[in-house]
Motif scaffolding. Structure first.
Motif, PDB file in Angstrom:
ATOM      1  N   UNK A 176      29.242  41.390  47.712  1.00 33.58           N
ATOM      2  CA  UNK A 176      29.706  40.019  47.947  1.00 33.58           C
ATOM      3  C   UNK A 176      29.960  39.283  46.634  1.00 33.58           C
ATOM      4  N   UNK A 177      29.012  39.376  45.715  1.00 36.64           N
ATOM      5  CA  UNK A 177      29.179  38.637  44.459  1.00 36.64           C
ATOM      6  C   UNK A 177      30.288  39.249  43.603  1.00 36.64           C
ATOM      7  N   UNK A 178      30.370  40.579  43.571  1.00 41.19           N
ATOM      8  CA  UNK A 178      31.396  41.226  42.750  1.00 41.19           C
ATOM      9  C   UNK A 178      32.795  40.843  43.225  1.00 41.19           C
ATOM     10  N   UNK A 179      32.996  40.883  44.539  1.00 43.47           N
ATOM     11  CA  UNK A 179      34.345  40.598  45.043  1.00 43.47           C
ATOM     12  C   UNK A 179      34.678  39.106  44.991  1.00 43.47           C
ATOM     13  N   UNK A 210      36.045  39.263  41.241  1.00 50.49           N
ATOM     14  CA  UNK A 210      37.343  39.907  41.454  1.00 50.49           C
ATOM     15  C   UNK A 210      38.366  38.931  42.025  1.00 50.49           C
ATOM     16  N   UNK A 211      37.968  38.173  43.044  1.00 53.32           N
ATOM     17  CA  UNK A 211      38.897  37.272  43.724  1.00 53.32           C
ATOM     18  C   UNK A 211      39.456  36.243  42.744  1.00 53.32           C
ATOM     19  N   UNK A 212      40.780  36.232  42.593  1.00 54.87           N
ATOM     20  CA  UNK A 212      41.478  35.310  41.687  1.00 54.87           C
ATOM     21  C   UNK A 212      40.900  35.317  40.279  1.00 54.87           C
ATOM     22  N   UNK A 213      40.491  36.511  39.848  1.00 47.38           N
ATOM     23  CA  UNK A 213      40.005  36.647  38.476  1.00 47.38           C
ATOM     24  C   UNK A 213      38.719  35.908  38.186  1.00 47.38           C
ATOM     25  N   UNK A 214      37.909  35.665  39.198  1.00 43.51           N
ATOM     26  CA  UNK A 214      36.637  34.973  39.001  1.00 43.51           C
ATOM     27  C   UNK A 214      36.764  33.469  38.901  1.00 43.51           C
ATOM     28  N   UNK A 215      37.837  32.904  39.417  1.00 47.22           N
ATOM     29  CA  UNK A 215      38.070  31.460  39.332  1.00 47.22           C
ATOM     30  C   UNK A 215      36.954  30.667  40.013  1.00 47.22           C
ATOM     31  N   UNK A 216      36.413  31.193  41.097  1.00 46.75           N
ATOM     32  CA  UNK A 216      35.384  30.484  41.863  1.00 46.75           C
ATOM     33  C   UNK A 216      33.994  31.039  41.600  1.00 46.75           C
ATOM     34  N   UNK A 217      33.804  31.673  40.467  1.00 41.02           N
ATOM     35  CA  UNK A 217      32.556  32.392  40.193  1.00 41.02           C
ATOM     36  C   UNK A 217      31.321  31.507  40.324  1.00 41.02           C
TER      37      UNK A 217
END
Length: 303
Positions: A216-219, A223-230
């Protein structure tokens, strides 16, 4: 007139509640980000250490083992408190886990937690932590959960930054973090002549929990949008995991047992079926002869 004032009072109360929730969310978010990216906050470290030593004491009592102050002080560090973190960091750095008591905060907080759990007057701390739904126990459980999930996410960040081509390393590191302590407990049991298995032989819900959190955290976080919402994803996952672990402890259930148990049984069944298919003779004796070893075929020709 009093009825006319009710909407205004309710509106003000709602505004105050909303402001309080915003402040609480901001403080929790800041603590989660700090624990993941910067250091090991004492507010997280000490409750984790205290409840970890209390769990160690409960485990030794279930095993029928007496209190041995030096043994308990040392072994609890690896089996319940910091063993998972030491082993998972060792996976990335190559340092031996036995070197981790060299950190002053690890050692000092662990000794303080041991004293609180074993030597508190009236045994008040241990009795509170051993009582289900006790406020102190739930408080320590919440920060213990925060310690686990923030450590896992911080290690996943290091995996992705240092070894970007190893797609399985984040899951592997998370599984080691959540399960390495059981290996130290396995070694203790084997030294006492007791039959036991590690999580490698009998993977359980801790393996499922670690794998799900890592995926969950990796994706969604990296990963999702280059980590924009990290940062937002990190805080949401942490808060949900903290709430889940507190509820699991309060109501005595394991949310990941339903996932880990059937999955492990399915994999074991598939492995058993594969072995059965491989062991079945094909084509009678001719099939067996056709795959005879080279030395056997040469001996047949000579004869």
């Amino acid at each position: 007139h009093s009825f006319k004032r009710l909407p205004g009072v309710a509106s003000r109360a709602g505004g105050i509640a909303q402001a309080m929730l915003a402040v609480a969310w901001r403080e929790i978010s800041g603590l989660v980000l700090r624990a993941t990216d910067e250091d090991y906050p004492p507010l997280v470290h000490f409750p984790h250490a205290v409840i970890s030593v209390a769990r160690y004491r409960e485990w030794r009592a279930r095993e029928g083992q007496p209190d041995q102050w030096l043994f308990d002080l040392v072994v609890s560090f690896f089996s319940h408190s910091q063993g998972g973190g030491a082993a998972s960091v060792s996976l990335l750095t190559g340092r031996t886990p036995i070197s981790y008591p060299a950190r002053w905060d690890y050692t000092h907080f662990h000794v303080a937690a041991y004293v609180a759990s074993y030597w508190c007057p009236g045994d008040l701390v241990y009795r509170a932590l051993a009582t289900p739904r006790n406020p102190l126990r739930l408080f320590c459980q919440a920060f213990d959960a925060m310690d686990g999930v923030t450590t896992a996410c911080g290690l996943i960040d290091k995996c992705l930054d240092q070894h970007p081509h190893n797609r399985l390393l984040p899951v592997m590191t998370s599984i080691v973090l959540y399960n390495a302590g059981s290996v130290f407990r396995w070694m203790d049991a084997r030294c006492r002549g007791k039959q036991a298995k590690t999580f490698l032989a009998e993977p359980g819900s801790s393996v499922a929990r670690a794998a799900v959190l890592a995926v969950l955290y990796t994706y969604f976080g990296r990963v999702l949008r280059g980590g924009k919402f990290r940062n937002k994803v990190l805080v949401i996952i942490s808060v949900l995991e903290i709430a889940l672990e507190v509820l699991e402890d309060a109501f005595n259930f394991d949310a990941f047992a339903a996932l880990g148990g059937p999955l492990c049984k399915l994999l074991a069944s598939m492995q058993h079926r594969r072995r059965a298919l491989n062991d079945e003779p094909r084509g009678g004796d001719a099939g067996v002869k056709a795959i005879a070893a080279p030395d056997e075929r040469r001996s047949e020709k000579v004869s």
